[in-house]
Design a protein around this motif. Structure first.
Motif, mmCIF file in Angstrom:
data_model
loop_
_atom_site.group_PDB
_atom_site.id
_atom_site.type_symbol
_atom_site.label_atom_id
_atom_site.label_comp_id
_atom_site.label_asym_id
_atom_site.label_seq_id
_atom_site.Cartn_x
_atom_site.Cartn_y
_atom_site.Cartn_z
ATOM 1 N N LYS A 129 0.840 -1.200 0.000
ATOM 2 C CA LYS A 129 0.000 0.000 0.000
ATOM 3 C C LYS A 129 0.870 1.243 0.000
ATOM 4 O O LYS A 129 2.033 1.196 0.367
ATOM 5 C CB LYS A 129 -0.900 -0.002 1.246
ATOM 6 N N ASN A 130 0.284 2.362 -0.409
ATOM 7 C CA ASN A 130 0.951 3.653 -0.363
ATOM 8 C C ASN A 130 0.498 4.363 0.910
ATOM 9 O O ASN A 130 -0.692 4.484 1.149
ATOM 10 C CB ASN A 130 0.572 4.513 -1.569
ATOM 11 N N PHE A 131 1.448 4.816 1.701
ATOM 12 C CA PHE A 131 1.127 5.514 2.940
ATOM 13 C C PHE A 131 1.594 6.957 2.845
ATOM 14 O O PHE A 131 2.719 7.232 2.438
ATOM 15 C CB PHE A 131 1.810 4.845 4.138
ATOM 16 N N GLY A 132 0.706 7.871 3.221
ATOM 17 C CA GLY A 132 1.055 9.274 3.354
ATOM 18 C C GLY A 132 1.252 9.579 4.825
ATOM 19 O O GLY A 132 0.398 9.258 5.652
ATOM 20 N N ILE A 133 2.384 10.198 5.152
ATOM 21 C CA ILE A 133 2.716 10.483 6.545
ATOM 22 C C ILE A 133 2.966 11.979 6.699
ATOM 23 O O ILE A 133 3.769 12.556 5.973
ATOM 24 C CB ILE A 133 3.971 9.691 6.986
ATOM 25 N N TRP A 134 2.243 12.582 7.638
ATOM 26 C CA TRP A 134 2.456 13.992 7.981
ATOM 27 C C TRP A 134 3.370 14.023 9.189
ATOM 28 O O TRP A 134 3.061 13.447 10.235
ATOM 29 C CB TRP A 134 1.136 14.673 8.286
ATOM 30 N N VAL A 135 4.508 14.716 9.046
ATOM 31 C CA VAL A 135 5.561 14.693 10.050
ATOM 32 C C VAL A 135 5.871 16.123 10.493
ATOM 33 O O VAL A 135 5.840 17.052 9.690
ATOM 34 C CB VAL A 135 6.846 14.060 9.467
ATOM 35 N N ARG A 136 6.167 16.264 11.767
ATOM 36 C CA ARG A 136 6.695 17.527 12.299
ATOM 37 C C ARG A 136 7.986 17.179 13.019
ATOM 38 O O ARG A 136 8.021 16.248 13.829
ATOM 39 C CB ARG A 136 5.691 18.137 13.263
ATOM 40 N N TYR A 137 9.071 17.913 12.700
ATOM 41 C CA TYR A 137 10.324 17.620 13.365
ATOM 42 C C TYR A 137 11.077 18.902 13.688
ATOM 43 O O TYR A 137 10.870 19.938 13.058
ATOM 44 C CB TYR A 137 11.187 16.677 12.516
ATOM 45 N N ASP A 138 11.907 18.810 14.697
ATOM 46 C CA ASP A 138 12.732 19.933 15.129
ATOM 47 C C ASP A 138 14.139 19.734 14.591
ATOM 48 O O ASP A 138 14.763 18.701 14.839
ATOM 49 C CB ASP A 138 12.769 20.014 16.656
ATOM 50 N N SER A 139 14.616 20.723 13.843
ATOM 51 C CA SER A 139 15.976 20.687 13.333
ATOM 52 C C SER A 139 16.820 21.687 14.108
ATOM 53 O O SER A 139 16.366 22.296 15.073
ATOM 54 C CB SER A 139 15.988 21.018 11.841
ATOM 55 N N ARG A 140 18.055 21.876 13.646
ATOM 56 C CA ARG A 140 18.924 22.849 14.312
ATOM 57 C C ARG A 140 18.437 24.273 14.095
ATOM 58 O O ARG A 140 18.716 25.157 14.893
ATOM 59 C CB ARG A 140 20.342 22.699 13.773
ATOM 60 N N SER A 141 17.711 24.488 12.994
ATOM 61 C CA SER A 141 17.289 25.852 12.671
ATOM 62 C C SER A 141 15.852 26.165 13.081
ATOM 63 O O SER A 141 15.443 27.310 13.048
ATOM 64 C CB SER A 141 17.442 26.100 11.164
ATOM 65 N N GLY A 142 15.070 25.162 13.418
ATOM 66 C CA GLY A 142 13.698 25.418 13.827
ATOM 67 C C GLY A 142 12.820 24.190 13.685
ATOM 68 O O GLY A 142 13.299 23.075 13.539
#
Length: 142
Positions: free
Chosen positions: A42-55
């Motif tokens: 199956k094809n999965f769509g994933i909404w992600v939020r992540y913290d990087s070094r810049s924001g």
């Protein structure tokens, strides 16, 4: 994936008319959902939020897998490889199965071709078909 129970403080807030936020809950139980079709990809769509070094950044990513957990694992590894994001800085906001017509990424779209071929260009000859001691080199390209 999990059920929430609102804390006992809700009773006191109901008398004042305030709404209770989702933050004021606690996780009671986590249960892994069984896959209805474990052999179908199956094809999965994933909404992600992540913290990087810049924001902090929001993303939408697509993966092909047979299960949700496999797609999530791919996402964590891909985020670590491409963005150096550690697992503690990644939040999975939403995951859902995406139809083939609704996919957005070209890497996923190219797999939807019904005439897709996976050529095997470098074939190695089996020893039982040909003698080991021969005068010419074996041809591995066909």
């Amino acid at each position: 994936w999990y059920q929430r129970r609102v804390r006992e403080a809700v009773v006191s807030t109901q008398s004042t008319g305030k709404k209770v936020r989702k933050v004021n809950g606690e996780i009671l139980r986590m249960t892994e959902m069984s896959n209805s079709s474990p052999t179908k990809i199956k094809n999965f769509g994933i909404w992600v939020r992540y913290d990087s070094r810049s924001g902090s950044h929001n993303m939408y990513r697509e993966y092909r897998d047979v299960s949700r957990t496999g797609a999530i694992t791919q996402c964590y590894r891909d985020m670590a490889a491409r963005h150096r994001a550690r697992p503690h800085s990644i939040q999975i906001m939403k995951i859902e199965v995406v139809k083939a017509a609704d996919t957005k990424r070209p890497v996923i779209k190219q797999m939807h071709d019904s005439k897709i071929k996976f050529p095997l260009p470098h074939r190695i000859l089996k020893f039982n078909k040909k003698s080991i001691f021969v005068a010419d080199r074996p041809s591995t390209m066909q």
